[in-house]
Motif scaffolding. Structure first.
Motif, PDB file in Angstrom:
ATOM      1  N   PHE A  15       1.820  -2.222  -6.593  1.00  0.00           N
ATOM      2  CA  PHE A  15       1.411  -1.280  -5.741  1.00  0.00           C
ATOM      3  C   PHE A  15      -0.307  -1.464  -5.752  1.00  0.00           C
ATOM      4  CE2 PHE A  15       5.488   1.524  -5.832  1.00  0.00           C
ATOM      5  CZ  PHE A  15       5.659   1.481  -4.257  1.00  0.00           C
ATOM      6  N   ILE A  16      -0.889  -0.926  -4.148  1.00  0.00           N
ATOM      7  CA  ILE A  16      -2.168  -1.106  -3.952  1.00  0.00           C
ATOM      8  C   ILE A  16      -2.314   0.005  -3.896  1.00  0.00           C
ATOM      9  CG2 ILE A  16      -3.803  -2.027  -2.959  1.00  0.00           C
ATOM     10  CD1 ILE A  16      -2.604  -4.330  -2.597  1.00  0.00           C
ATOM     11  N   SER A  17      -3.307   0.858  -4.654  1.00  0.00           N
ATOM     12  CA  SER A  17      -3.562   2.428  -3.272  1.00  0.00           C
ATOM     13  C   SER A  17      -4.571   2.698  -3.951  1.00  0.00           C
ATOM     14  CB  SER A  17      -2.770   3.267  -4.104  1.00  0.00           C
ATOM     15  OG  SER A  17      -2.965   4.432  -3.812  1.00  0.00           O
ATOM     16  N   ALA A  18      -5.347   4.100  -3.111  1.00  0.00           N
ATOM     17  CA  ALA A  18      -5.829   4.747  -3.863  1.00  0.00           C
ATOM     18  C   ALA A  18      -5.685   5.889  -4.726  1.00  0.00           C
ATOM     19  CB  ALA A  18      -7.688   5.605  -2.830  1.00  0.00           C
ATOM     20  N   LYS A  19      -4.611   5.828  -4.819  1.00  0.00           N
ATOM     21  CA  LYS A  19      -3.979   7.159  -5.319  1.00  0.00           C
ATOM     22  C   LYS A  19      -4.286   6.541  -6.869  1.00  0.00           C
ATOM     23  CE  LYS A  19      -1.254   9.556  -2.883  1.00  0.00           C
ATOM     24  NZ  LYS A  19       0.038  10.348  -2.452  1.00  0.00           N
ATOM     25  N   SER A  20      -4.948   7.049  -7.999  1.00  0.00           N
ATOM     26  CA  SER A  20      -4.877   7.279  -9.226  1.00  0.00           C
ATOM     27  C   SER A  20      -4.606   8.024  -9.710  1.00  0.00           C
ATOM     28  CB  SER A  20      -6.901   6.654  -9.344  1.00  0.00           C
ATOM     29  OG  SER A  20      -6.979   7.711  -8.853  1.00  0.00           O
ATOM     30  N   GLU A  21      -4.222   8.981  -9.685  1.00  0.00           N
ATOM     31  CA  GLU A  21      -2.565  10.435 -10.146  1.00  0.00           C
ATOM     32  C   GLU A  21      -2.104   9.445 -11.456  1.00  0.00           C
ATOM     33  OE1 GLU A  21      -4.636  13.629 -10.599  1.00  0.00           O
ATOM     34  OE2 GLU A  21      -6.046  12.747  -9.108  1.00  0.00           O
TER      35      GLU A  21
ATOM     36  N   LYS B 110     -12.859   5.537  -1.326  1.00  0.00           N
ATOM     37  CA  LYS B 110     -12.430   3.791  -2.076  1.00  0.00           C
ATOM     38  C   LYS B 110     -11.937   3.051  -0.965  1.00  0.00           C
ATOM     39  CE  LYS B 110     -10.322   5.737  -6.461  1.00  0.00           C
ATOM     40  NZ  LYS B 110      -8.889   6.195  -6.650  1.00  0.00           N
ATOM     41  N   THR B 111     -11.696   3.293   0.097  1.00  0.00           N
ATOM     42  CA  THR B 111     -11.108   2.449   1.020  1.00  0.00           C
ATOM     43  C   THR B 111     -12.156   1.471   1.163  1.00  0.00           C
ATOM     44  OG1 THR B 111      -8.939   3.085   1.620  1.00  0.00           O
ATOM     45  CG2 THR B 111      -9.649   1.846   2.787  1.00  0.00           C
ATOM     46  N   PRO B 112     -13.305   2.421   2.242  1.00  0.00           N
ATOM     47  CA  PRO B 112     -14.131   1.217   2.304  1.00  0.00           C
ATOM     48  C   PRO B 112     -15.265   0.156   1.323  1.00  0.00           C
ATOM     49  CG  PRO B 112     -14.985   3.822   2.840  1.00  0.00           C
ATOM     50  CD  PRO B 112     -13.448   3.248   2.173  1.00  0.00           C
ATOM     51  N   LEU B 113     -14.733   0.608   0.557  1.00  0.00           N
ATOM     52  CA  LEU B 113     -15.212   0.264  -0.646  1.00  0.00           C
ATOM     53  C   LEU B 113     -14.741  -0.784  -1.440  1.00  0.00           C
ATOM     54  CD1 LEU B 113     -18.179   0.328  -3.222  1.00  0.00           C
ATOM     55  CD2 LEU B 113     -16.569   1.587  -4.529  1.00  0.00           C
TER      56      LEU B 113
ATOM     57  N   ASP C 147       0.667  -1.175  -0.460  1.00  0.00           N
ATOM     58  CA  ASP C 147      -0.202   0.233  -0.130  1.00  0.00           C
ATOM     59  C   ASP C 147       1.462   1.394  -0.205  1.00  0.00           C
ATOM     60  OD1 ASP C 147      -2.513   1.682   0.137  1.00  0.00           O
ATOM     61  OD2 ASP C 147      -2.411   1.719   2.436  1.00  0.00           O
ATOM     62  N   ILE C 148       0.520   2.338  -0.449  1.00  0.00           N
ATOM     63  CA  ILE C 148       0.927   3.691  -0.864  1.00  0.00           C
ATOM     64  C   ILE C 148       0.908   3.750   0.733  1.00  0.00           C
ATOM     65  CG2 ILE C 148       2.123   5.733  -1.136  1.00  0.00           C
ATOM     66  CD1 ILE C 148       0.873   4.549  -4.386  1.00  0.00           C
TER      67      ILE C 148
ATOM     68  N   PHE D 155       0.136  -1.802 -10.599  1.00  0.00           N
ATOM     69  CA  PHE D 155      -0.465  -1.058  -9.608  1.00  0.00           C
ATOM     70  C   PHE D 155      -1.930  -1.358  -9.096  1.00  0.00           C
ATOM     71  CE2 PHE D 155      -0.880   3.369  -8.114  1.00  0.00           C
ATOM     72  CZ  PHE D 155      -0.309   3.899  -8.233  1.00  0.00           C
ATOM     73  N   ILE D 156      -2.181  -1.623  -8.776  1.00  0.00           N
ATOM     74  CA  ILE D 156      -3.382  -1.897  -8.623  1.00  0.00           C
ATOM     75  C   ILE D 156      -4.151  -1.015  -7.586  1.00  0.00           C
ATOM     76  CG2 ILE D 156      -5.486  -3.817  -7.289  1.00  0.00           C
ATOM     77  CD1 ILE D 156      -2.943  -5.641  -7.400  1.00  0.00           C
ATOM     78  N   LEU D 157      -5.662  -0.516  -7.962  1.00  0.00           N
ATOM     79  CA  LEU D 157      -6.584   0.804  -7.759  1.00  0.00           C
ATOM     80  C   LEU D 157      -7.670   0.232  -6.965  1.00  0.00           C
ATOM     81  CD1 LEU D 157      -6.401   2.841 -10.745  1.00  0.00           C
ATOM     82  CD2 LEU D 157      -4.619   3.346  -8.864  1.00  0.00           C
ATOM     83  N   LYS D 158      -7.077   0.769  -5.718  1.00  0.00           N
ATOM     84  CA  LYS D 158      -8.890   0.828  -5.235  1.00  0.00           C
ATOM     85  C   LYS D 158      -9.816   1.338  -5.286  1.00  0.00           C
ATOM     86  CE  LYS D 158      -6.116   0.060  -0.927  1.00  0.00           C
ATOM     87  NZ  LYS D 158      -5.832   0.797   0.422  1.00  0.00           N
TER      88      LYS D 158
END
Lengths: 230, 533
Positions: A77-83, B314-317, A51-52, A98-101
């Motif tokens: 990388f697993i991250s919610a940062k999609s920029e 995103k995290t909860p989802l 995770d980042i 890169f796996i996006l949440k």
């Protein structure tokens, strides 16, 4: 094959752990950066899911540290940062994917399988398992695939382990405990129902007629057997 | 956006100001010319009044001179006495029959006085040539030659000598011609004495300077408040009436009068008005610019807020989705032994809705990145048909519950380089539209085709379809088809816009193809064989 999962969200961490173990991977989990680095150095995992945004040392920093000593171990990388910039930074640091949440289980599996194939085919050639035939199936463990003519069947790491074990023991009965030990690992609590469910799912994918299996035959009261040939 | 806005505002501000300036300058030029003409006319009129005063003075002088000539006499002594005593004449002359000069008595040359001799020197040519005596009286009424008619029988004769105008008043009486030579000094003194009264007649003149100029350009007299610069040209000039026609009157306006009259104030007024107008327009433009900038800032803050929220979701989802999928797998694995139908359905809904939420967040973030030109591709090796299958698998439960059959004809089995996230997002949007708007058609047909470095995917439904007008607008952001079917159906209206943008980013396009039943979308993507993109 051992995977290090570093993720600060406990639920995501546990979920990933379950997904990976179900697939046949051994997992090591870390809740923060320092723990992740320590586990990496101690256990030398086959690949790493990072995770980042983590407390303490962030994913980028860990990636940088790892790449300083090791250029081959795949890092996802697993991250919610999609920029765009986040992806670029990650990939420039030497990450492999890169796996996006929010991600789905199937997406994670697809990417992890892709990385596993890369592990087998590139960095660790000496570890590449050999191909073999079972009945009319060509099994390519290094690609996590089986082929029947033109048809391609995706396999999990565990599937290939089960098939490899049965192939190695062609003609002989492989008891449930042996399968558990070989394919689930010692740490795993042997549960016959889990095994039966897994074999049932696997048959649905590789057998021409799952009701009348030709590759994985049940030996009642004993275990499973592959009769050889093919 | 900002430079464009500034350019438009600059255009809106500068063009009208330039037009106003140009029209104003033109109007001012015309107005100034008119005023100049008017001023000239006015001053000419006032100079004429001065001229009239001069004319009256000359007339009075003539009366006096005529009085001194009368009664007419041929007596030399009497004429000499008159000459001596006269303030108005420097010399009297009498011509007898045949225009012989009787007085001064040229016949008795030795008896001539010094003054008489000098006078004869001055006038000899006139008498010898008969310049006065040869003129017929009736022809003299017109101002021709050098003789001028005046009241009574007395007439002026004018000539030039000694750098100046010389004048003789003459009158014929029987066979004799009596003449008087004007005392120039006295005449000038009379004229000058009369001039100040012109102040009352022409007050504007008094503010400038008026000059009486003689025949050789010498100022004889000047009056008025202003002091024109050395070598300045007169603003207005006019010839003095006869018999002083060789003289002229010049008027020099004072700078303030000339300025006011010729419109320097006008320019000032216009400039001030223009500057005020410009300031007003600039202020207005600035106001609009600030309003616009504030609105844009607010909009960008809103986008950034939505972005932030989307990230936080995103995290909860992820957890909801992952655990729902794990639960689903678990339940499916047990299906063989137990009847878990209702459980499966519940989980399907959770999984599907979390996937829908993921798509929505993906679209919102892509859209905000698209606005910032920050969309980018991440191609990697893969099989297009695999991605299509994955997306269709996601939708299977939803379609199943709506009784929509999925009919997939795979035709892109070779490994190529493409961005699976992009393809998944586009197909997800198309499939989601079918699920929302075209489930009534009962079938979703997906077909893929791979050739060289292009992949073509068609998604066809048998739903109500789109009219031509809707078809044209369906790719516009925030456009939603407002018919009975969309009422009560959720959506943001950016799915197709984003999908098309992504397809184009991927070297292809997303188009709506005409078809008889339902809607048929065709996606093309540039997918070079592995690793060449």
């Amino acid at each position: 094959m051992r995977v290090l999962v570093a993720e600060d969200d406990a639920n995501i961490r546990a979920g990933l752990e379950e997904v990976l173990e179900r697939e046949g991977y051994e997992t090591l989990t870390a809740a923060d950066g320092a723990e992740a680095l320590e586990l990496y150095r101690r256990e030398s995992p086959d690949f790493i899911c990072l995770d980042i945004m983590m407390p303490g040392i962030d994913g980028y920093q860990i990636c940088r540290e790892i790449r300083r000593e090791d250029l081959t171990t795949p890092i996802i990388f697993i991250s919610a940062k999609s920029e765009e910039v986040d992806r670029v930074v990650g990939l420039e640091l030497g990450a492999d994917d890169f796996i996006l949440k929010p991600f789905g289980v199937n997406e994670v599996l697809a990417r992890i399988r892709a990385v596993t194939r890369r592990c087998y085919n590139q960095g660790r050639r000496e570890q590449r398992p050999e191909d073999f035939h079972m009945a009319d199936l060509d099994i390519v463990p290094a690609e996590l695939r089986a082929k029947r003519g033109e048809q391609t069947i995706d396999l999990s790491l565990r599937d290939t382990k089960i098939l490899t074990l049965l192939y190695r023991m062609s003609g002989r009965v492989v008891d449930r405990n042996s399968i558990f030990r070989e394919c689930w690992g010692l740490a795993h609590y042997a549960n016959s129902r889990t095994l039966d469910q897994h074999i049932s799912q696997l048959r649905k994918r590789i057998e021409l007629d799952p009701k009348n299996p030709q590759i994985i035959r049940t030996v009642h009261g004993a275990g499973y057997r592959y009769d050889g040939g093919g | 956006m900002k430079p464009k806005l500034i350019a438009v505002l600059a255009l809106i501000v500068l063009v009208p100001l330039a037009v106003v300036a140009w029209l104003g300058a033109k109007a001012m030029g015309d107005e100034q010319a008119m005023r100049k003409l008017g001023f000239h006319e006015l001053m000419l009129g006032q100079l004429s009044a001065v001229d009239a005063v001069l004319a009256r003075s000359v007339e009075a002088y003539r009366e006096r001179l005529l009085n001194e000539m009368q009664p007419f006499t041929l007596d030399v002594d009497e004429l000499r006495r008159r000459t001596r005593n006269s303030p108005y004449a420097v010399q009297f002359y009498v011509l007898g029959p045949e225009d012989r000069l009787i007085y001064p008595p040229v016949a008795l040359a030795d008896q001539l006085t010094l003054d008489e001799r000098q006078a004869l020197e001055r006038t000899q040519q006139i008498w010898d040539e008969g310049e006065i005596s040869n003129r017929r009286v009736d022809a003299l009424d017109s101002p021709r030659g050098s003789e001028y008619a005046s009241a009574g029988d007395a007439r002026w004769h004018v000539w030039y000598r000694d750098r100046g105008l010389q004048m003789i008043l003459w009158v014929r009486e029987g066979d004799y011609l009596y003449a008087a030579e004007v005392n120039r000094t006295r005449l000038l003194a009379d004229l000058i004495t009369a001039l100040p009264e012109t102040d009352a007649l022409a007050p504007e003149l008094a503010e400038g300077q008026v000059r009486l100029i003689d025949s050789i350009g010498r100022p004889l007299y000047e009056w008025g408040a202003a002091e024109p610069e050395e070598g300045a040209e007169p603003d207005v000039e006019t010839a003095v009436g006869e018999p002083l026609g060789a003289w002229r009157l010049e008027y020099y306006a004072s700078s303030s009068v000339a300025g006011a009259a010729l419109g320097s104030g006008l320019w000032w007024n216009f400039s001030a008005t223009w500057v005020l107008l410009a300031m007003g327009v600039f202020a207005l433009a600035l106001y609009f610019y600030r309003e616009q900038a504030a609105e844009m800032r607010e909009a960008s803050q809103r986008v950034s807020f939505v972005n932030q929220v989307s990230h936080e979701l995103k995290t909860p989802l992820t957890n909801i989705r992952m655990y729902a999928e794990l639960l689903e797998d678990n339940i499916r694995a047990r299906d063989a032994v137990e009847d878990n139908q209702p459980l499966t359905r519940y989980v399907d809904v959770i999984v599907f809705e979390s996937q829908r939420l993921s798509r929505l967040i993906g679209n919102v973030l892509s859209f905000s990145r698209g606005r910032r030109d920050a969309l980018d591709l991440h191609p990697k090796p893969g099989v297009v048909d695999d991605v299509i299958r994955r997306v269709l698998d996601q939708f299977e439960p939803a379609f199943e519950s709506k009784k929509v059959r999925i009919d997939f004809s795979p035709g892109a089995p070779d490994e190529t380089s493409f961005d699976p996230d992009v393809l998944e997002q586009i197909l997800g949007n198309l499939a989601s539209n079918v699920e929302k708007y075209a489930a009534s058609g009962g079938v979703l047909e997906v077909a893929s085709r791979q050739e060289a470095d292009r992949v073509q995917i068609t998604v066809q439904d048998r739903g109500p379809g789109l009219s031509a007008a809707e078809g044209r607008r369906v790719f516009e952001p925030f456009y939603r088809v407002h018919n009975r079917l969309t009422e009560g159906v959720s959506g943001t209206g950016i799915g197709l816009a984003i999908s098309r943008e992504l397809a184009r980013l991927h070297g292809g396009d997303l188009v709506l193809l005409p078809c008889e039943v339902g809607a048929r979308f065709q996606l093309t993507m540039s997918c070079p064989p592995d690793g060449k993109e």
